[in-house]
Design a protein around this motif. Sequence first.
Motif, short mmCIF file in Angstrom:
data_model
loop_
_atom_site.label_atom_id
_atom_site.label_comp_id
_atom_site.label_asym_id
_atom_site.label_seq_id
_atom_site.Cartn_x
_atom_site.Cartn_y
_atom_site.Cartn_z
N CYS A 17 -5.85 -8.68 -23.86
CA CYS A 17 -6.51 -8.80 -22.56
C CYS A 17 -5.48 -9.24 -21.53
CB CYS A 17 -7.63 -9.83 -22.63
SG CYS A 17 -9.05 -9.26 -23.56
N GLY A 18 -5.75 -8.90 -20.30
CA GLY A 18 -4.74 -9.22 -19.30
C GLY A 18 -5.31 -9.78 -18.04
N ILE A 19 -4.46 -9.81 -17.05
CA ILE A 19 -4.84 -10.25 -15.72
C ILE A 19 -4.48 -9.14 -14.76
CG2 ILE A 19 -4.45 -12.67 -16.26
CD1 ILE A 19 -1.84 -12.34 -14.51
N GLY A 20 -4.94 -9.26 -13.57
CA GLY A 20 -4.56 -8.31 -12.54
C GLY A 20 -4.06 -9.04 -11.32
N ALA A 21 -3.05 -8.52 -10.70
CA ALA A 21 -2.52 -9.12 -9.47
C ALA A 21 -2.16 -8.00 -8.50
CB ALA A 21 -1.29 -9.96 -9.77
N VAL A 22 -2.57 -8.17 -7.28
CA VAL A 22 -2.24 -7.21 -6.23
C VAL A 22 -1.64 -7.99 -5.07
CG1 VAL A 22 -3.14 -5.48 -4.63
CG2 VAL A 22 -4.16 -5.71 -6.89
N VAL A 23 -0.47 -7.60 -4.66
CA VAL A 23 0.18 -8.26 -3.53
C VAL A 23 0.86 -7.22 -2.66
CG1 VAL A 23 0.64 -10.37 -4.83
CG2 VAL A 23 2.37 -8.60 -4.75
N ASP A 24 1.08 -7.57 -1.44
CA ASP A 24 1.95 -6.79 -0.56
C ASP A 24 3.29 -7.51 -0.56
OD1 ASP A 24 3.37 -6.24 2.02
OD2 ASP A 24 1.73 -4.78 2.17
N ILE A 25 4.31 -6.85 -1.03
CA ILE A 25 5.61 -7.49 -1.22
C ILE A 25 6.18 -8.06 0.08
CG2 ILE A 25 7.09 -5.48 -0.93
CD1 ILE A 25 7.81 -7.25 -3.95
N ARG A 26 5.69 -7.54 1.21
CA ARG A 26 6.15 -8.04 2.51
C ARG A 26 5.19 -9.09 3.10
NH1 ARG A 26 7.53 -2.63 2.31
NH2 ARG A 26 9.74 -2.26 2.56
N GLY A 27 4.11 -9.39 2.36
CA GLY A 27 3.17 -10.41 2.81
C GLY A 27 2.22 -9.96 3.90
N GLN A 28 2.04 -8.64 4.06
CA GLN A 28 1.15 -8.14 5.10
C GLN A 28 -0.28 -8.07 4.57
OE1 GLN A 28 3.00 -4.40 6.05
NE2 GLN A 28 4.57 -5.36 7.31
N LYS A 29 -1.21 -8.54 5.37
CA LYS A 29 -2.61 -8.51 5.00
C LYS A 29 -3.18 -7.13 5.28
CE LYS A 29 -3.05 -13.30 6.38
NZ LYS A 29 -3.65 -14.24 7.33
N SER A 30 -4.06 -6.63 4.37
CA SER A 30 -4.70 -5.34 4.61
C SER A 30 -5.97 -5.21 3.79
CB SER A 30 -3.75 -4.19 4.27
OG SER A 30 -3.64 -4.05 2.87
N HIS A 31 -6.85 -4.36 4.27
CA HIS A 31 -8.07 -4.08 3.52
C HIS A 31 -7.74 -3.32 2.23
CE1 HIS A 31 -10.91 -5.60 6.44
NE2 HIS A 31 -10.19 -5.02 7.40
N GLY A 32 -6.66 -2.57 2.25
CA GLY A 32 -6.24 -1.84 1.06
C GLY A 32 -5.91 -2.77 -0.10
N THR A 33 -5.28 -3.90 0.22
CA THR A 33 -4.96 -4.88 -0.81
C THR A 33 -6.23 -5.45 -1.42
OG1 THR A 33 -2.90 -5.46 0.33
CG2 THR A 33 -3.72 -7.03 -1.29
N VAL A 34 -7.20 -5.76 -0.56
CA VAL A 34 -8.49 -6.29 -1.04
C VAL A 34 -9.20 -5.24 -1.89
CG1 VAL A 34 -10.75 -7.16 -0.36
CG2 VAL A 34 -8.71 -7.89 0.88
N ASP A 35 -9.22 -4.00 -1.44
CA ASP A 35 -9.85 -2.92 -2.22
C ASP A 35 -9.21 -2.77 -3.60
OD1 ASP A 35 -11.65 -2.32 -0.20
OD2 ASP A 35 -10.42 -0.70 0.63
N SER A 36 -7.89 -2.85 -3.65
CA SER A 36 -7.19 -2.74 -4.93
C SER A 36 -7.54 -3.91 -5.85
CB SER A 36 -5.68 -2.70 -4.71
OG SER A 36 -5.31 -1.52 -4.03
N ALA A 37 -7.64 -5.10 -5.29
CA ALA A 37 -7.99 -6.28 -6.08
C ALA A 37 -9.41 -6.15 -6.64
CB ALA A 37 -7.87 -7.54 -5.24
N LEU A 38 -10.33 -5.62 -5.84
CA LEU A 38 -11.71 -5.43 -6.32
C LEU A 38 -11.77 -4.41 -7.45
CD1 LEU A 38 -13.65 -5.57 -2.95
CD2 LEU A 38 -13.62 -7.30 -4.77
N LYS A 39 -10.92 -3.40 -7.40
CA LYS A 39 -10.87 -2.42 -8.50
C LYS A 39 -10.40 -3.09 -9.79
CE LYS A 39 -10.23 1.56 -5.57
NZ LYS A 39 -9.31 2.51 -4.99
#
Length: 59
Positions: A17-39
């Motif tokens: 079993c694992g974990i999931g982590a989604v980040v923007d390497i430049r620290g930019q906030k976006s809805h895409g990052t949130v969508d990826s985390a929800l997936k």
Amino acid sequence: MSYVSPLYSSRFEHDACGIGAVVDIRGQKSHGTVDSALKIVEKLEHRAGKDAAGETGDG
């Protein structure tokens, strides 16, 4: 040009079993990052213990 090692290496792969982590390497906030985390949350549903009816969990 200096060499930058990748964030992923297959040598760390193992079956468990694992974990999931989604980040923007430049620290930019976006809805895409949130969508990826929800997936990821959808894919990791099995991580939480659930009752027989599948309605409550410990996670």
